[in-house]
Each structure stands twice: as structure tokens, then as C-alpha cells.
Scaffold this motif. Structure first.
Motif, PDB file in Angstrom:
ATOM      1  N   LEU A 139       0.828  -1.202   0.000  1.00 23.69           N
ATOM      2  CA  LEU A 139       0.000   0.000   0.000  1.00 23.69           C
ATOM      3  C   LEU A 139       0.864   1.253   0.000  1.00 23.69           C
ATOM      4  O   LEU A 139       0.636   2.182  -0.792  1.00 23.69           O
ATOM      5  N   MET A 140       1.875   1.299   0.875  1.00 24.87           N
ATOM      6  CA  MET A 140       2.666   2.509   1.026  1.00 24.87           C
ATOM      7  C   MET A 140       3.774   2.635  -0.027  1.00 24.87           C
ATOM      8  O   MET A 140       4.139   3.745  -0.401  1.00 24.87           O
ATOM      9  N   CYS A 141       4.321   1.507  -0.497  1.00 29.23           N
ATOM     10  CA  CYS A 141       5.457   1.570  -1.431  1.00 29.23           C
ATOM     11  C   CYS A 141       5.015   1.582  -2.894  1.00 29.23           C
ATOM     12  O   CYS A 141       5.601   2.282  -3.714  1.00 29.23           O
ATOM     13  N   ARG A 142       3.998   0.783  -3.237  1.00 30.45           N
ATOM     14  CA  ARG A 142       3.634   0.605  -4.636  1.00 30.45           C
ATOM     15  C   ARG A 142       2.198   0.987  -4.938  1.00 30.45           C
ATOM     16  O   ARG A 142       1.728   0.815  -6.059  1.00 30.45           O
ATOM     17  N   GLY A 143       1.493   1.513  -3.937  1.00 28.03           N
ATOM     18  CA  GLY A 143       0.081   1.812  -4.152  1.00 28.03           C
ATOM     19  C   GLY A 143      -0.183   3.048  -4.994  1.00 28.03           C
ATOM     20  O   GLY A 143      -1.258   3.190  -5.578  1.00 28.03           O
ATOM     21  N   ARG A 144       0.799   3.968  -5.082  1.00 26.07           N
ATOM     22  CA  ARG A 144       0.549   5.236  -5.777  1.00 26.07           C
ATOM     23  C   ARG A 144       0.184   5.013  -7.234  1.00 26.07           C
ATOM     24  O   ARG A 144      -0.752   5.639  -7.751  1.00 26.07           O
ATOM     25  N   LYS A 145       0.891   4.124  -7.936  1.00 25.62           N
ATOM     26  CA  LYS A 145       0.596   3.897  -9.348  1.00 25.62           C
ATOM     27  C   LYS A 145      -0.785   3.273  -9.552  1.00 25.62           C
ATOM     28  O   LYS A 145      -1.353   3.376 -10.642  1.00 25.62           O
ATOM     29  N   ARG A 146      -1.301   2.654  -8.542  1.00 19.73           N
ATOM     30  CA  ARG A 146      -2.622   2.045  -8.618  1.00 19.73           C
ATOM     31  C   ARG A 146      -3.711   2.962  -8.086  1.00 19.73           C
ATOM     32  O   ARG A 146      -4.844   2.551  -7.901  1.00 19.73           O
ATOM     33  N   GLY A 147      -3.344   4.195  -7.784  1.00 23.87           N
ATOM     34  CA  GLY A 147      -4.315   5.176  -7.309  1.00 23.87           C
ATOM     35  C   GLY A 147      -4.566   5.129  -5.826  1.00 23.87           C
ATOM     36  O   GLY A 147      -5.429   5.860  -5.326  1.00 23.87           O
TER      37      GLY A 147
END
Length: 483
Positions: free
Chosen positions: A167-175
Motif C-alpha cells: 500500500l505505502m510503497c507501490r500503491g501510488r501507481k494504482r491510485g
């Protein structure tokens, strides 16, 4: 498009906004001891941004379910669903962009972590066409991303920590914009906390937590002392979505509140001490029951006369003829007496059949109305609480279980009876007693055997309660503890 969320006032009385679009890209960490106002801050942020972005809240204490009435969030109690159902629910909310509150209250820590891991993983693994922007708020984040081993299994800890890291490391690209709140930075995994670019630090007292908070805010260690003196509801903020320099924010008011609320002083009772003591001790000193007097022994002459009378053989009665209804009543009564005998659970059906024959002769029925095979099935049904025969729905249930050994029929019918009447699922102890054993492990193996024959479908919810469905009959028990 950008949107400014008004969080409150700084020390000069000027409003301090959070840039929602920037927040979606940079994530947020909130820290503060219990009572510092973290939940109030999160509620202010959620209320002021409601309607602008999808909001997904993981709520371990049930504090945020009140958002449902005021802002239209969907509140779901996780204890009512299985892990698989929670995962499917997470996939659907990404598709439909619904704002939800996942209420984990009522679950033990391991259940909360297992549920959060499945839910966050479903959000993260949603199809690319459903990667819409969403705020994912995780309260008490140290529970789901502990810095050290928690009192749960290693499998559950790894799954929960991995989901929070995604959630915190890779969630940004998934919105997915993670907003995590914790009471202590020292208890939160560093690789989870380090991915946040915005910080709101509230009151804390331990040196290790103050030092970490000062490091994140870019303050010198000697300046960290002011974190200890922050009033309740005041936070030091830093980050691209708030301010490029540390700024103090007095969080503004909110429109909703938690279900429990904070402790409020109420007047103590005014009853005199003597009356209160009498009230508290009333009925505690119950008198000891008086044992009944021992019976007097009968005179020797009466005992001799009784033995002589008993030794005279009774005349052989004429064998009466019985109707089908009378025979059915006899079978029911005799089976009921056998099942009620606590020693019968440890005896095999072959031995109990001899007892059945003797009891039938005692009430004038000979030969016995049932053969050994028929007796074994009726005994299994009686142990399951079915004494009135196996007609109607029970005939269909017997036909469904025709492949089962006779000794397993009782366990099948016990569960079937609970499912038919909508009662809680029988416990392992009840199944073991019906099976004629005291081993709970053997009772569980019986259920597994029946399920392996596709006669049962067992479901365990997140509260650890078991329910059983009989697909061919369309019957389902209510959830209940298996122990």
C-alpha cells in the motif's frame, strides 16, 4: 484539478489546508499517543474531502462507522464474513468506487490482521481499468505493520506486513494513497513509515518516539521536547501536501463522532455508606443446605418377607398384539431411554441392540420391531435428536447419506437437524458424543470425511465460527464456535 482540505488554524490564526491532489501522490503518516487527537484529525480530513475522492477506511475499533449516516459510506462488519468474501468485497469497491468503512471491531488481533491483509491485497490486485484514486486510511497501523514479531502466527504477520508495504510503497501507481495513523512510531515497521512524505505529529512522551518524530520533521533533537508539550488536537505538520516547513495546526471541529466517545465525569451515587454496603452484600451469604436425614433401616422381618415375595415367579402374561402406531411408540420410548443413558455412548450398536430387545420384552413386545441394521440407523437418528421416525424430509436426508457408514449417520443427522431448523452448528463435543467417542479429533475427522463425500460444505468466518451447508437439501446451520 486540485482541492484544498481545510484542517484547522496555525499559531497565527491562519487556515492550514492540505492539497488533496498532492496528498494522493505523496501519502501521509499521523502519529500521537492515545488521546492526542489522531482519530479527530482523520475524521476532519475524511469529512472535508468526502465527495471529492473515494475513501476506504480500515477501522479496528469501529470509530468511523458513524460516517455512514452522514456521508453515505458503506459500513461493513468484517466479523460477519469469511476472508474470501472480504477479498471479493475489496475487488468490487474498486470497480464501483464506493467509499467504505471496514469495521474490524469484535475480531481478535490475528483475525484483524488476516482480514486487513486480504482486503488490502484485493485493493492492490484490482484490474488496471479500476485503478481510480482513493484514500486508504488505516487506523492503529502498528497492529497491521508491526516493527517486531506480534503475538500471531508468522504467516499472518508476513501477510499483513506485506499488504501494508504494498500500500505505502507501490500503491501510488494504482491510485491508492495510504494514510496511516499510529500511537507509536517505534512499533511501526520502518519500511512502511518511510514511504510517507507528509507528516502530522501529535503529542508523544517517550524519548525514542520523540526522536523519530523530530527526524521525520527535520528538527534538531533539542527541539523534539516541544512534541511532548503539544496540546490535545494540535499537530506539527510537514510535507509537500501541507507545508515545506514545520507548522503547528490546531485541528478544527468535526460533524460526526465515534460511537463510544471519550470518558465523561458523572456524579457518584449519593447513598449512605451503610446502605450501599448492605445493598452490595445482599444475598451473598446464602445458608448452607441442610442434608436430609438418613433413612432408617427396615426391620429384618419385612426384608425377609419382601425377598420371599420377589422370589415367587410371576405368571407368564399372554402376548398381546400391537398396532403399528403402538409399535412405533414403543420404539420411540425405548430408543429415548437408551440414548438418555450416559453409558450408552461408549457401547457399540450391536451391544445396544441386545439392550433394545430386552427393553422391548419388558413392555410386552416380542420379537423386537427392528432388525440390527434398522436399529443401527434409528439409533443414529435418536442420538441426533430424531425420535419420531425417518419419514418425509428425513427420508430424503437418509437417501442423501446412503453412502456413509452406519456409525457416521448420527453425526450427519445431528448437523442436518440443526441445519433444517436453522440452529447453531453443533460443536465438536456434540458430534463426538453422537459418534460414540470422547475424542474431538475423531469428531473433526468424521466431518472431514463427510465433507470429502460432497455432503457437507463447511465455512469458517473471521470470528472463528463454523457453519455447515448441505447442498443437496438446501439446509444451512447458523454459525457457532466449533470447540
Amino acid at each position: 484539478m486540485t482541492f484544498q482540505v481545510d484542517m484547522g488554524l496555525d499559531t497565527g490564526g491562519q487556515p492550514v489546508p492540505i492539497d488533496l491532489e498532492e496528498l494522493l501522490a505523496t501519502r501521509l503518516l499521523v502519529q500521537g499517543n492515545s488521546g492526542s487527537g489522531k482519530s479527530h484529525l482523520l475524521r476532519r480530513l475524511l469529512e472535508r474531502s468526502a465527495g471529492q475522492v473515494q475513501q476506504i477506511i480500515i477501522d479496528p475499533e469501529g470509530d468511523f462507522v458513524t460516517l455512514a449516516d452522514a456521508y453515505g459510506h458503506i459500513a461493513i462488519s468484517a466479523a460477519d464474513y469469511s476472508v474470501g468474501e472480504i477479498a471479493r468485497f475489496g475487488t468490487r469497491i474498486r470497480e464501483h468506487r464506493s467509499s467504505v468503512v471496514l469495521d474490524l471491531e469484535g475480531l481478535e488481533m490475528e483475525g484483524q490482521m488476516r482480514c486487513a491483509a486480504a482486503f488490502l491485497s484485493a485493493l492492490f490486485d484490482a484490474p488496471r481499468e479500476h485503478w481510480f484514486p482513493a484514500l486508504v486510511v488505516v487506523d492503529e497501523a502498528q497492529v497491521f505493520a508491526p516493527s517486531m514479531g506480534a503475538e500471531v502466527t508468522e504467516e499472518v504477520r508476513r501477510a499483513s506486513l506485506g499488504a501494508m508495504t504494498n500500500l505505502m510503497c507501490r500503491g501510488r501507481k494504482r491510485g491508492l494513497a495510504g494514510i496511516i495513523a499510529t500511537q507509536r512510531l517505534a512499533k511501526l515497521a520502518k519500511n512502511v513509515a518511510a514511504e510517507a512524505s507528509n507528516f502530522l505529529m501529535g503529542r508523544t512522551f517517550l524519548d525514542i518516539d520523540m526522536a523519530r518524530a523530530a527526524d521525520l520533521l527535520g528538527m534538531e533533537r533539542r527541539q523534539a521536547e516541544q512534541i511532548r508539550d503539544l496540546p490535545r488536537g494540535t499537530f506539527l505538520a510537514l510535507g509537500p501536501a501541507v507545508s515545506r516547513r514545520p507548522v503547528s495546526i490546531k485541528v478544527g471541529s468535526v460533524e460526526t463522532g465515534s460511537r463510544g466517545g471519550g470518558p465523561v465525569l458523572t456524579p457518584l451515587p449519593s447513598a449512605p455508606t451503610g446502605e450501599m454496603k448492605q445493598l452490595l452484600l445482599l444475598g451473598l451469604e446464602e445458608p448452607m443446605p441442610t442434608p436430609p436425614p438418613a433413612p432408617r433401616p427396615a426391620p429384618a422381618a419385612k426384608v425377609i418377607d419382601r425377598i420371599a415375595a420377589d422370589s415367587v415367579p410371576d405368571p407368564v402374561p399372554e402376548v398381546p398384539r400391537h398396532t403399528a402406531e403402538e409399535l412405533a411408540a414403543v420404539v420411540r420410548d425405548v430408543l429415548s431411554a437408551i440414548v438418555e443413558d450416559p453409558d450408552s455412548t461408549a457401547r457399540p450398536a450391536a451391544i445396544l441392540y441386545q439392550d433394545f430387545q430386552v427393553r422391548c420384552r419388558m413392555v410386552g413386545v416380542s420379537p423386537a420391531p427392528l432388525d440390527p441394521s434398522g436399529f443401527a440407523r434409528r439409533l443414529a437418528a435418536a442420538r441426533a435428536g430424531i425420535l419420531d421416525g425417518l419419514d418425509g424430509d428425513w427420508a430424503e436426508a437418509i437417501a442423501t447419506a446412503h453412502e456413509l457408514p452406519d456409525e457416521m449417520l448420527g453425526a450427519f443427522l445431528l448437523v442436518a437437524k440443526a441445519a433444517r431448523e436453522g440452529l447453531p452448528c453443533p460443536s465438536d463435543a456434540e458430534i463426538a458424543q453422537t459418534y460414540g467417542t470422547s475424542s474431538l479429533g475423531r469428531a473433526r475427522r468424521v466431518l472431514s470425511y463427510i465433507e470429502g463425500r460432497n455432503l457437507f460444505v463447511t465455512r469458517i468466518d473471521l470470528a472463528g465460527k463454523r457453519s455447515v451447508t448441505i447442498p443437496t437439501l438446501g439446509w444451512t446451520t447458523q454459525p457457532a464456535d466449533a470447540g
